[in-house]
Design an enzyme around this catalytic site. Structure first.
Site, short mmCIF file in Angstrom:
data_model
loop_
_atom_site.label_atom_id
_atom_site.label_comp_id
_atom_site.label_asym_id
_atom_site.label_seq_id
_atom_site.Cartn_x
_atom_site.Cartn_y
_atom_site.Cartn_z
N ARG A 174 19.35 -31.77 13.79
CA ARG A 174 18.22 -30.91 12.88
C ARG A 174 17.21 -32.62 13.80
O ARG A 174 16.02 -31.57 13.43
CB ARG A 174 18.47 -31.84 11.45
CG ARG A 174 19.72 -30.94 10.84
CD ARG A 174 19.95 -31.43 9.65
NE ARG A 174 18.20 -31.64 8.70
CZ ARG A 174 17.52 -30.44 8.62
NH1 ARG A 174 17.70 -29.20 8.42
NH2 ARG A 174 16.70 -31.29 7.28
N ARG A 178 13.29 -37.86 21.76
CA ARG A 178 12.17 -37.70 22.45
C ARG A 178 11.84 -38.76 23.43
O ARG A 178 12.30 -40.19 23.48
CB ARG A 178 11.31 -37.20 22.25
CG ARG A 178 11.46 -35.96 21.60
CD ARG A 178 10.09 -35.47 21.57
NE ARG A 178 9.96 -33.70 20.16
CZ ARG A 178 9.07 -34.30 19.25
NH1 ARG A 178 9.46 -35.46 17.98
NH2 ARG A 178 9.37 -33.07 17.80
N ARG A 253 25.74 -32.93 -2.60
CA ARG A 253 24.30 -33.80 -2.92
C ARG A 253 23.27 -34.28 -3.75
O ARG A 253 23.02 -33.11 -3.69
CB ARG A 253 24.18 -34.91 -2.08
CG ARG A 253 25.27 -35.00 -0.92
CD ARG A 253 25.80 -35.94 -0.94
NE ARG A 253 25.06 -37.32 -0.66
CZ ARG A 253 26.12 -38.92 -1.47
NH1 ARG A 253 26.88 -38.91 -2.18
NH2 ARG A 253 24.95 -40.27 -1.15
N ARG A 284 14.99 -43.65 1.50
CA ARG A 284 12.98 -43.57 1.51
C ARG A 284 12.22 -43.19 0.25
O ARG A 284 12.29 -43.31 -1.04
CB ARG A 284 13.10 -42.15 2.61
CG ARG A 284 13.30 -40.52 1.47
CD ARG A 284 13.63 -39.40 3.14
NE ARG A 284 14.29 -38.25 2.63
CZ ARG A 284 14.37 -37.61 2.52
NH1 ARG A 284 13.71 -37.31 4.23
NH2 ARG A 284 15.05 -36.30 2.32
N GLU A 306 13.51 -42.45 -3.50
CA GLU A 306 14.49 -41.29 -2.95
C GLU A 306 16.61 -41.81 -3.45
O GLU A 306 16.61 -42.89 -2.37
CB GLU A 306 14.95 -40.77 -2.46
CG GLU A 306 15.15 -39.15 -2.34
CD GLU A 306 15.59 -38.80 -0.79
OE1 GLU A 306 14.34 -38.25 -0.76
OE2 GLU A 306 16.41 -37.92 -0.41
N TYR A 355 22.44 -25.32 4.68
CA TYR A 355 22.34 -26.84 4.80
C TYR A 355 20.90 -25.69 5.26
O TYR A 355 20.27 -26.15 6.10
CB TYR A 355 22.48 -27.89 5.75
CG TYR A 355 21.42 -29.00 5.84
CD1 TYR A 355 19.98 -29.32 4.61
CD2 TYR A 355 21.89 -30.33 6.26
CE1 TYR A 355 19.15 -30.19 5.31
CE2 TYR A 355 21.66 -31.53 6.12
CZ TYR A 355 19.97 -31.34 5.20
OH TYR A 355 19.56 -32.93 5.88
N ASP A 357 16.71 -24.73 5.62
CA ASP A 357 15.40 -25.26 5.67
C ASP A 357 15.04 -24.11 4.36
O ASP A 357 15.42 -22.91 5.20
CB ASP A 357 14.84 -25.67 6.57
CG ASP A 357 15.48 -26.66 7.13
OD1 ASP A 357 15.70 -27.74 6.48
OD2 ASP A 357 15.47 -26.88 8.50
#
Ligand code: UDP
Length: 379
Positions: A174, A178, A253, A284, A306, A355, A357
């Site tokens: 995911r 770069r 989860r 986070r 979180e 999972y 999006d």
């Protein structure tokens, strides 16, 4: 007349409701046990700070599907927000996903893109993983062990409570890697946050005179007035819950959020700061005001810390846990669905144990409408 009952008003359920009402011209009832529509994508304005917040954690809309973008744009305009994420490791802040900035800062170097590429290749040569079998091997084969140990390993353990060798490789794919300073989190064609928030988007999606929405309504509470046998049920809740956990519980989860409000214009200077160290118990911090730079500043802010843990029965399921055991159990539930629940369509992140999006959920709903619902309604 065909009757359709949709359980759950997240993207999968709401898009199907809209299609059935608008395209098929049929009445449809949507129930949700929560007091709001939108599932985990819901956002609203916090009274005390005036900040629009995502009640179930950050949701950034991004897609490369023109079909999805066109569809969703009928119900909302988007702002020009572009997601970037930072991560704190041993008291220093780095750019995430791993890019040239992260590599140079972590190794204290000033490498060009091709130098960084050669440097990381040398790192990869140390382990020489040609066929990664799990999340750890995949991450090490992309960025080398030191960067994996710093930014991925402990964060992943906090998020999943599993060793990364027990998790599938595709969770980590995911995230892009770069060799430039491009630090955009997503590389999709379209991205943004609904200008008036997710709440308004869902209200518009469901504002059709053929759609009846009943909030605060649990499917189990409807047992006395059980839907007639010819009712088509679209179930977007957890598939194991539908069968009352007859074959056992799928692992999910869930998240706990610790909310804090400050009389400060800015708490952390970014929407999301990840915490890579094992010693920090949360994964986070979300600071929602930065999702709407176009809105007037209220001078106050709201943050969510979180925390991730395994869901117990009664907790809100967020993420399916993609292990072999769970995949096998899910397949057995699908068999059960085929034999025992022929009038039920299972879908969405919870119903499909995927999972997804947001754009995946919309795409799946549009496909489900075309390929499954329309033929069934005709039959
Ligand atoms: N991940 C990580 N460190 C980070 C961010 C992500 O190790 O700083 C890993 C982690 O295993 C996570 C996966 O990458 O489950 C996917 O991250 P993403 O941000 O896509 O997760 P989401 O926002 O859906 O929770």
């Amino acid at each position: 007349m065909a009757r359709v009952l949709i359980v759950g008003a997240g993207f999968f359920g709401s898009v199907l409701a809209e299609r059935i009402a608008e395209d098929a011209g049929l009445p449809v009832t949507v129930i949700d046990r929560r007091e709001h529509v939108g599932g985990n994508c819901w956002s609203e304005v916090d009274r005390s700070t005036g900040v629009e917040f995502h009640k179930y954690g950050s949701h950034i809309f991004h897609t490369s599907s023109e079909e999805v973008w066109k569809y969703v744009s009928r119900f909302t305009a988007f702002n020009e927000y572009r997601h970037v994420v930072w991560t704190t490791f041993q008291n220093r802040v780095y750019s995430m996903p791993i890019n040239l900035g992260t590599i140079n800062a972590y190794y204290g170097k000033n490498l060009s893109p091709s130098e960084a590429h050669a440097f990381i290749q040398e790192e990869l040569g140390r382990e020489n993983i040609s066929q990664p079998h799990n999340l750890e091997e995949k991450a090490v084969s992309l960025i080398g062990r030191p960067l994996y140990e710093a930014f991925i390993r402990e964060y992943t353990i906090k998020q999943w409570s599993k060793e990364p060798v027990e998790l599938p490789a595709d969770i980590i794919t995911r995230l892009p890697v770069r060799f430039s300073y491009n630090n955009r989190y997503f590389f999709d064609t379209y991205e943004g946050i609904p200008l008036e928030g997710y709440g308004k988007l869902f209200e518009r999606l469901l504002a059709h005179d053929k759609i009846t929405v009943r909030l605060g309504t649990d499917y189990a509470d409807m047992a006395q007035s059980a839907p007639p046998r010819d009712t088509l049920i679209i179930w977007t809740g957890a598939i194991d819950a539908f069968f009352d956990y007859a074959l056992g519980q799928l692992e999910w989860r869930t998240m706990d959020f610790e909310e804090q409000r400050f009389d400060l214009p800015d708490f952390q200077g970014a929407t999301v700061m990840n915490y890579a160290d094992a010693a920090v118990p949360y994964t986070r911090i979300h600071e929602f005001k930065h999702y709407h730079p176009e809105r007037e500043d209220t001078g106050k802010t709201l943050i969510f810390k979180e925390y991730s843990r395994f869901a117990q029965r009664g907790d809100e399921p967020y993420y399916p846990v993609d292990t072999r055991a769970n995949r096998e159990l899910f397949a057995r539930y699908q068999d059960l669905a085929r034999t025992r629940a022929a009038n039920v369509i299972f879908g969405g992140r919870l119903g499909n144990y995927k999972y997804y999006d947001m754009d995946d959920a919309i795409m799946a709903a549009l496909a489900c409408y075309r390929d499954v619902v329309v033929p069934r309604l005709r039959a």
